[in-house]
Design a protein around this motif. Structure first.
Motif, mmCIF file in Angstrom:
data_model
loop_
_atom_site.group_PDB
_atom_site.id
_atom_site.type_symbol
_atom_site.label_atom_id
_atom_site.label_comp_id
_atom_site.label_asym_id
_atom_site.label_seq_id
_atom_site.Cartn_x
_atom_site.Cartn_y
_atom_site.Cartn_z
ATOM 1 N N GLN A 164 -3.983 11.678 -6.675
ATOM 2 C CA GLN A 164 -4.101 12.246 -5.336
ATOM 3 C C GLN A 164 -2.858 12.062 -4.484
ATOM 4 N N SER A 165 -2.102 11.008 -4.731
ATOM 5 C CA SER A 165 -0.953 10.721 -3.874
ATOM 6 C C SER A 165 0.056 9.865 -4.620
ATOM 7 N N ALA A 166 1.262 9.800 -4.073
ATOM 8 C CA ALA A 166 2.292 8.940 -4.657
ATOM 9 C C ALA A 166 1.872 7.480 -4.595
ATOM 10 N N ARG A 167 1.126 7.130 -3.546
ATOM 11 C CA ARG A 167 0.659 5.749 -3.428
ATOM 12 C C ARG A 167 -0.342 5.415 -4.525
ATOM 13 N N MET A 168 -1.206 6.369 -4.873
ATOM 14 C CA MET A 168 -2.142 6.143 -5.973
ATOM 15 C C MET A 168 -1.396 5.984 -7.288
ATOM 16 N N ALA A 169 -0.355 6.785 -7.486
ATOM 17 C CA ALA A 169 0.458 6.652 -8.695
ATOM 18 C C ALA A 169 1.082 5.269 -8.776
ATOM 19 N N SER A 170 1.553 4.776 -7.630
ATOM 20 C CA SER A 170 2.147 3.439 -7.594
ATOM 21 C C SER A 170 1.112 2.374 -7.941
ATOM 22 N N ASP A 171 -0.112 2.527 -7.411
ATOM 23 C CA ASP A 171 -1.185 1.568 -7.713
ATOM 24 C C ASP A 171 -1.507 1.565 -9.208
ATOM 25 N N ILE A 179 4.731 5.757 -14.956
ATOM 26 C CA ILE A 179 4.975 6.705 -13.870
ATOM 27 C C ILE A 179 5.295 8.091 -14.424
ATOM 28 N N ALA A 180 6.015 8.141 -15.527
ATOM 29 C CA ALA A 180 6.419 9.428 -16.104
ATOM 30 C C ALA A 180 5.228 10.241 -16.586
ATOM 31 N N LYS A 181 4.095 9.581 -16.772
ATOM 32 C CA LYS A 181 2.902 10.277 -17.278
ATOM 33 C C LYS A 181 1.976 10.710 -16.144
ATOM 34 N N MET A 182 2.402 10.530 -14.884
ATOM 35 C CA MET A 182 1.553 10.868 -13.744
ATOM 36 C C MET A 182 2.224 11.897 -12.844
ATOM 37 N N THR A 183 1.404 12.744 -12.262
ATOM 38 C CA THR A 183 1.864 13.708 -11.267
ATOM 39 C C THR A 183 0.952 13.615 -10.056
ATOM 40 N N ALA A 184 1.549 13.431 -8.882
ATOM 41 C CA ALA A 184 0.772 13.406 -7.638
ATOM 42 C C ALA A 184 0.601 14.833 -7.125
ATOM 43 N N VAL A 185 -0.644 15.232 -6.940
ATOM 44 C CA VAL A 185 -0.960 16.536 -6.352
ATOM 45 C C VAL A 185 -1.796 16.262 -5.095
ATOM 46 N N PRO A 186 -1.148 16.178 -3.941
ATOM 47 C CA PRO A 186 -1.877 15.846 -2.715
ATOM 48 C C PRO A 186 -2.766 16.990 -2.262
ATOM 49 N N MET A 187 -3.651 16.689 -1.336
ATOM 50 C CA MET A 187 -4.462 17.735 -0.748
ATOM 51 C C MET A 187 -3.567 18.666 0.058
ATOM 52 N N GLY A 188 -4.046 19.866 0.281
ATOM 53 C CA GLY A 188 -3.275 20.837 1.037
ATOM 54 C C GLY A 188 -4.178 21.787 1.786
ATOM 55 N N VAL A 189 -3.599 22.887 2.221
ATOM 56 C CA VAL A 189 -4.324 23.888 2.994
ATOM 57 C C VAL A 189 -3.824 25.269 2.564
ATOM 58 N N PRO A 297 -11.380 4.100 7.032
ATOM 59 C CA PRO A 297 -11.529 2.652 6.852
ATOM 60 C C PRO A 297 -10.523 2.122 5.839
ATOM 61 N N ARG A 298 -9.918 0.989 6.144
ATOM 62 C CA ARG A 298 -8.931 0.391 5.252
ATOM 63 C C ARG A 298 -9.622 -0.246 4.054
ATOM 64 N N GLY A 299 -8.953 -0.197 2.924
ATOM 65 C CA GLY A 299 -9.470 -0.795 1.710
ATOM 66 C C GLY A 299 -8.999 -0.012 0.496
ATOM 67 N N PHE A 300 -9.243 -0.555 -0.687
ATOM 68 C CA PHE A 300 -8.749 0.049 -1.912
ATOM 69 C C PHE A 300 -9.259 1.468 -2.103
ATOM 70 N N LEU A 301 -10.516 1.733 -1.729
ATOM 71 C CA LEU A 301 -11.108 3.028 -2.013
ATOM 72 C C LEU A 301 -10.374 4.184 -1.341
ATOM 73 N N LEU A 302 -9.888 3.974 -0.107
ATOM 74 C CA LEU A 302 -9.331 5.089 0.655
ATOM 75 C C LEU A 302 -7.867 4.916 1.044
ATOM 76 N N ASP A 303 -7.268 3.776 0.746
ATOM 77 C CA ASP A 303 -5.867 3.565 1.130
ATOM 78 C C ASP A 303 -4.918 4.564 0.473
ATOM 79 N N SER A 304 -5.289 5.081 -0.693
ATOM 80 C CA SER A 304 -4.412 6.031 -1.381
ATOM 81 C C SER A 304 -4.902 7.473 -1.246
ATOM 82 N N SER A 305 -5.871 7.696 -0.355
ATOM 83 C CA SER A 305 -6.445 9.033 -0.220
ATOM 84 C C SER A 305 -5.490 9.976 0.497
ATOM 85 N N SER A 306 -5.676 11.256 0.244
ATOM 86 C CA SER A 306 -4.873 12.301 0.874
ATOM 87 C C SER A 306 -5.849 13.196 1.636
#
Length: 403
Positions: A164-171, A179-189, A297-306
């Motif tokens: 979902q995000s670069a931060r999730m990839a980092s986690d 890292i080379a095996k992951m692609t971040a595709v964030p939410m958009g409009v 809300p802060r925490g692991f579940l949503l800290d990397s959300s987009s």
């Protein structure tokens, strides 16, 4: 290129990273996506490929056995239907079977993570407590099994992982996923639809001569209480304030508790409870707002959300007030489209007063936000970038059809 895509969401779905990214734009790059889930074709159509739907019998709760049977049945077609890849979204146990079938048939296997689903199951089960019986033990068991399979097997053996995000990839990289095996595709409009030039603000008598601040989304697992506290703080300086809440809870007890809190805080007269509305109508309410709020809300579940709502606010020319959720904080810093503060009613209230007190700055934030989304988070652009990834993985040409 032909992909078989398993998703947990029922069709039709409001998720734009399914309906818009795959259902609308990726098809322009020659990607055929057959969608496998529960649903039917009576609502929105799926134009990216075939639909492989099932319907659990009425009253069947949960749908897990039926979904497993459907997954296995569809996977048997992988070789005969000549899929180039199988992709699974947020379903680790189903992904285990898909991975196995792919290794047998030679198809590639991809996993798509939009949310740490297994951790979410564990969190919700723990919050219910063992006295909830089946509603505690089943998701707790599924969560732990899914978590084990995801981190020990699936992510390590997948041919590619979409996050979902670069931060999730980092986690995930910290858990050993390259890292080379992951692609971040964030939410958009889809900015061809979310266009402030085409969408007019809603006419609602409750908003006449009001300074409107708006929240769009679910009331469940979101700190709506903090928004009511924010309104209590801000109205002292801005008496004409109106807090518009577009959305609802699926639980009557949650609705009742929020209404009681609004009365206790003395803000019932300035809170506009809109409820669930169509996306089009929701966007018209957004256009009537001066500020859009996004408490996470802060925490692991949503800290990397987009979060989709942040990009919707920006696309519609509305400045954003958010808390310090890391992924959201990154977006606000990059875009200059709003403010981020620590999550509390006092902090959000103070920041809201500051924003509404400077109309010039608000206008500049609105312009920066719209430009940022058009240039970085428009689904047409995200589709082009994602198509390039699939092209590299499958070694195919993905120039837009007709070009």
């Amino acid at each position: 290129m032909r992909i078989l895509y398993f998703i947990p969401e029922s069709w039709p779905t409001f998720r734009p990273d399914i309906a818009v990214l795959f259902g609308k734009y990726l098809a322009e790059y020659g990607l055929t996506v057959d969608l496998a889930t529960d649903g039917d074709d009576s609502g929105a159509s799926w134009n990216a490929g075939r639909t492989l739907f099932f319907r659990a019998p009425a009253g069947a709760v949960p749908d897990t056995p039926w979904r497993f049977f459907h997954t296995l049945t569809v996977l048997l077609r992988v070789r005969t239907q000549k899929y180039d890849a199988v992709q699974v979204r947020n379903m680790p146990v189903h992904a285990m079977f898909a991975l196995w079938f792919c290794r047998l048939t030679g198809a590639q296997f991809y996993y798509w993570i939009s949310f740490p689903h297994s951790e979410g199951q564990i969190f919700r089960a723990a919050r219910r407590g063992w006295t909830a019986g089946f509603r505690y033990f089943l998701p707790m068991m599924q969560g732990h099994l899914g978590k084990f399979l995801l981190y020990k097997v699936i992510l390590k053996r997948a041919d590619h992982v979409f996050v979902q995000s670069a931060r999730m990839a980092s986690d995930l990289a910290e858990r050993g996923v390259p890292i080379a095996k992951m692609t971040a595709v964030p939410m958009g409009v889809d900015t061809t639809l979310a266009d402030p030039e085409k969408i007019t603000g809603i006419h609602d008598d409750r908003l006449i001569r009001k300074r409107v601040v708006l929240y769009l989304g679910t009331f469940d697992e979101r700190p709506i209480e903090v928004l009511l506290e924010m309104a209590a703080v801000a109205r002292r300086s801005i008496p004409e304030l109106a807090l518009v809440l577009v959305g609802d809870s699926y639980h009557q007890s949650r609705r009742d508790s929020l209404h009681r809190l609004a009365q206790e805080l003395g803000v019932s007269d300035i809170v506009v409870w809109v409820g669930w509305v169509s996306p089009d109508l929701g966007w018209r309410y957004v256009r009537a707002a001066e500020v859009g709020v996004s408490p996470v809300p802060r925490g692991f579940l949503l800290d990397s959300s987009s979060p989709t709502k942040v990009f919707e606010y920006m696309a519609l020319g509305v400045p954003v007030l958010a808390n310090d959720s890391p992924a959201v904080e990154d977006i606000i810093r990059e875009s200059g489209a709003g403010l981020c503060v620590e999550l509390s009613g006092a902090n959000l209230g103070g920041a809201l007063v500051s924003m509404l007190s400077d109309k010039v700055a608000l206008k500049e934030m609105a312009e920066r936000g719209r430009n940022y989304v058009v240039n970085s988070h428009d689904y047409k652009k995200l589709a082009a970038e994602t198509a390039d990834v699939y092209a590299r993985l499958l070694r195919s040409d993905t120039r837009p059809i007709g070009k």
